[in-house]
Design an enzyme around this catalytic site. Structure first.
Site, PDB file in Angstrom:
ATOM      1  CE1 TYR A 145      -4.132   1.728   0.695  1.00 47.86           C
ATOM      2  CE2 TYR A 145      -3.177   2.526   2.740  1.00 47.86           C
ATOM      3  CZ  TYR A 145      -4.195   2.546   1.807  1.00 47.86           C
ATOM      4  OH  TYR A 145      -5.284   3.375   2.003  1.00 47.86           O
ATOM      5  CG  HIS A 186      -4.062   4.217  -3.277  1.00 44.88           C
ATOM      6  ND1 HIS A 186      -5.296   4.256  -3.897  1.00 44.88           N
ATOM      7  CD2 HIS A 186      -4.084   3.118  -2.478  1.00 44.88           C
ATOM      8  CE1 HIS A 186      -6.019   3.220  -3.503  1.00 44.88           C
ATOM      9  NE2 HIS A 186      -5.319   2.511  -2.634  1.00 44.88           N
ATOM     10  NE  ARG A 192      -7.759   7.213   8.417  1.00 46.39           N
ATOM     11  CZ  ARG A 192      -7.439   6.199   7.590  1.00 46.39           C
ATOM     12  NH1 ARG A 192      -8.153   5.090   7.582  1.00 46.39           N
ATOM     13  NH2 ARG A 192      -6.406   6.299   6.795  1.00 46.39           N
ATOM     14  CD  GLU A 220      -2.065  -3.079  -6.357  1.00 42.00           C
ATOM     15  OE1 GLU A 220      -1.129  -3.799  -5.953  1.00 42.00           O
ATOM     16  OE2 GLU A 220      -3.145  -2.942  -5.737  1.00 42.00           O
ATOM     17  CG  ASP A 245      -5.595  -5.779  -5.541  1.00 41.40           C
ATOM     18  OD1 ASP A 245      -6.223  -6.847  -5.532  1.00 41.40           O
ATOM     19  OD2 ASP A 245      -5.380  -5.098  -4.515  1.00 41.40           O
ATOM     20  CD  GLN A 289     -11.288  -2.469  -0.291  1.00 43.15           C
ATOM     21  OE1 GLN A 289     -11.658  -2.255  -1.442  1.00 43.15           O
ATOM     22  NE2 GLN A 289     -10.137  -2.006   0.175  1.00 43.15           N
ATOM     23  CE1 TYR A 328     -12.894  -0.451   5.706  1.00 40.15           C
ATOM     24  CE2 TYR A 328     -10.557  -0.494   6.220  1.00 40.15           C
ATOM     25  CZ  TYR A 328     -11.737   0.186   6.113  1.00 40.15           C
ATOM     26  OH  TYR A 328     -11.767   1.520   6.417  1.00 40.15           O
ATOM     27  CE  LYS A 378      -8.338  -4.435  -2.046  1.00 45.18           C
ATOM     28  NZ  LYS A 378      -7.817  -3.455  -3.004  1.00 45.18           N
TER      29      LYS A 378
HETATM   30 MN    MN Z   1      -4.236  -3.357  -3.972  1.00 40.93          MN
END
Ligand code: MN
Length: 422
Positions: A135, A140, A149, A208, A240, A247, A251, A260
C-alpha cells in the site's frame, strides 16, 4: 551498462516503432499453441521466440543448464537457476537476435522458433506461491484516508514509518485476457440496518505493478536492504480487482478479504530488472528518515509510465488514468527488507504487488474509487455514458512502458473483461 542494454543494438526481427519489445527488453513468459505444449519464450517485436526449440538446437548448450527447464509450463524452475544463469540466457538471446552477430545467427531457423504473438496463447508465467499486496503510494493512501476518515488524519500513524501490506490470495491470480466474473458478497448499503447479499455494484480496478521473487530465503533469515534487488527477478503489471462495497463492510478489523480475493490480473511478460536498469530513478524524498533497516543508498525506483484504459462492450475506449511507478513512496527493496525483517521466508515465484499507484494529479489516480471520488465525480466516456465504477462488459486494460532517448521497454498489457455475476 550490460551488453543487452546497448541502445544501438538492432534485431534482424522487425520491431515496429513504439513496440514494447525491442531487443533491449527480452522479457520471459510462457506460451502454447494448438500444436505446442506450454514452454518458455521471450518477446521480440510482434513475435515470441520459443526457448525450448532454441535449446533443442543447442543455442544454450554451453551455459550449463538442463534443457528441460525450457519446456516447463511455468518460469519458476528457470528463475530458480539464479540471475547468473538467467542473465546468461538473456544475453545469449540478445546475441541470437542481433543482426550483427553472425556467430549466433538463428535467422535461418526463424520459421521454427518464431511465432506471431497474435497466433499464440500466453499463459500465466509464474506459479505464484504467496502473494503480498503493499500500500506504498502516498497519494493513494492519502486519497483513501481522506475519503474514509479526514484530510488531517488521512495517513495512519505507521504509514510513513513502514511499507504497509497484507497477505493476499495467490490462487486467483490470472493472466491477461482472462475474463473476470463480477463477484457476489455481503454488503452494508448506506443507511441500511442489515447487510444484503448480491453482486458487487462497486467493482473497481487497481493500477499496480508486482515483482517476482527470484531467490528463496530460509525461515528466520532476513533480506538485508542492500541485497534486496538480488532477490527480485523482474516485474509485471498487476490489476488488483476490488469490490469496494464488499471491502468496505468486511475490512475492519483485519483488512482486505473477499473484496479482493476473487481475481488479480497480471501481464504475461516478466521484465527483468536488468532490462529496466537504464530507467532507474529516485523515488520520492522520505521524511521522516526510515529506521536503519529500511534505509537505502542510491536511486531505488524506476521511471515506468503507466496507464489504464476502460473499453466498453460496444464502444470506444478511454484512457482514464496516467501514472508512473516512480511515484511510489516505498521502494521494492524497502518492501522486501520489511517483509522479511521478522524472519518470514520467501520462495521463488512469490509475487509482491506495489499497491495502487496514484500520482499527484486527479488524472493520475490509479482506481475508479479515486478517479470518481467515491462515485461523486463520474468519468465521461466517448459514447456519452458515465463511469463511477466498472460496468458489465467493460474491459480494463493496464499498460506500462519505459521510454528514454528513443529506447522503449514495455510490459505489454494486463487486460480483463468484466462478466455479469452468475
Ligand atoms: Mn491493492
Amino acid at each position: 551498462m550490460s551488453r543487452t542494454n546497448d541502445p544501438n543494438l538492432k534485431s534482424w526481427v522487425e520491431v515496429p516503432p513504439g513496440s514494447d519489445f525491442p531487443i533491449q527488453n527480452l522479457p520471459f513468459g510462457i506460451f502454447k499453441t494448438p500444436g505446442l505444449t506450454p514452454r518458455l519464450c521471450t518477446a521480440i517485436g510482434d513475435y515470441v521466440a520459443d526457448l525450448q526449440v532454441l535449446a533443442e538446437h543447442g543455442f544454450f548448450d554451453d551455459l550449463g543448464i538442463d534443457p528441460r527447464v525450457f519446456a516447463r509450463p511455468f518460469l519458476n524452475d528457470f528463475i530458480a537457476l539464479g540471475k547468473a544463469k538467467t542473465g546468461a540466457v538473456r544475453s545469449r538471446l540478445s546475441e541470437i537476435l542481433d543482426d550483427n552477430l553472425e556467430d549466433w545467427d538463428a535467422s535461418q531457423l526463424a520459421d521454427y522458433f518464431l511465432h506471431r504473438q497474435s497466433e499464440v496463447q500466453m499463459l500465466l508465467p509464474v506459479r505464484v506461491g504467496d502473494y503480498t499486496d503493499f500500500y506504498s503510494s502516498r497519494e493513494h493512501a492519502t486519497n483513501v484516508g481522506t475519503m474514509f476518515r479526514s484530510k488531517e488524519n488521512a495517513l495512519m500513524p505507521n504509514w510513513l514509518h513502514l511499507p504497509v501490506g497484507y497477505h493476499g490470495r495467490a490462487s486467483s491470480i490470472i493472466v491477461s485476457g482472462t475474463p473476470v466474473r463480477r463477484p457476489k458478497g455481503q454488503q452494508m448499503p448506506d443507511g441500511a440496518e442489515k447487510p444484503v447479499f448480491g453482486p458487487s455494484r462497486l467493482l473497481d480496478f487497481e493500477l499496480e505493478m508486482a515483482f517476482v521473487i527470484g531467490r528463496e530465503t530460509a525461515l528466520g533469515q532476513s533480506v538485508d536492504i542492500a541485497d534486496a534487488e538480488d532477490y527480485i527477478f523482474g516485474l509485471c503489471l498487476f490489476n488488483d480487482w476490488s469490490a469496494r462495497d464488499i471491502q468496505k463492510w468486511e475490512y475492519v478489523p483485519l483488512g482486505p478479504f473477499l473484496g479482493k480475493s476473487f481475481a488479480s490480473t497480471i501481464s504475461p511478460w516478466i521484465v527483468t530488472l536488468d532490462a529496466l536498469e537504464p530507467f532507474r530513478t529516485e523515488g520520492p524524498k522520505q521524511d521522516p528518515n526510515p529506521l536503519p533497516y529500511l534505509q537505502t543508498k542510491g536511486p531505488g525506483s524506476f521511471d515506468i509510465q503507466l496507464e489504464v484504459e476502460i473499453r466498453p462492450e460496444a464502444g470506444e475506449g478511454k484512457v482514464v488514468c496516467q501514472s508512473n511507478f516512480k511515484h511510489l513512496y516505498w521502494s521494492m527493496a524497502q518492501q522486501l527488507a520489511h517483509h522479511t525483517v521478522n524472519g518470514c521466508n520467501i520462495r521463488v515465484g512469490d509475487m509482491m504487488a506495489s499497491g495502487t499507484i496514484s500520482g499527484p494529479t486527479p488524472d493520475s489516480y490509479g482506481s475508479m474509487l479515486e478517479l470518481s471520488w467515491r462515485g461523486t465525480t463520474p468519468i465521461a466516456m466517448p459514447d456519452g455514458s458515465e463511469r463511477r465504477f466498472l460496468l458489465d462488459g467493460d474491459t480494463a486494460i493496464l499498460r506500462g512502458w519505459c521510454e528514454k532517448e528513443g529506447l522503449r521497454v514495455g510490459f505489454g498489457e494486463a487486460s480483463g473483461k468484466v462478466l455479469p455475476a452468475e
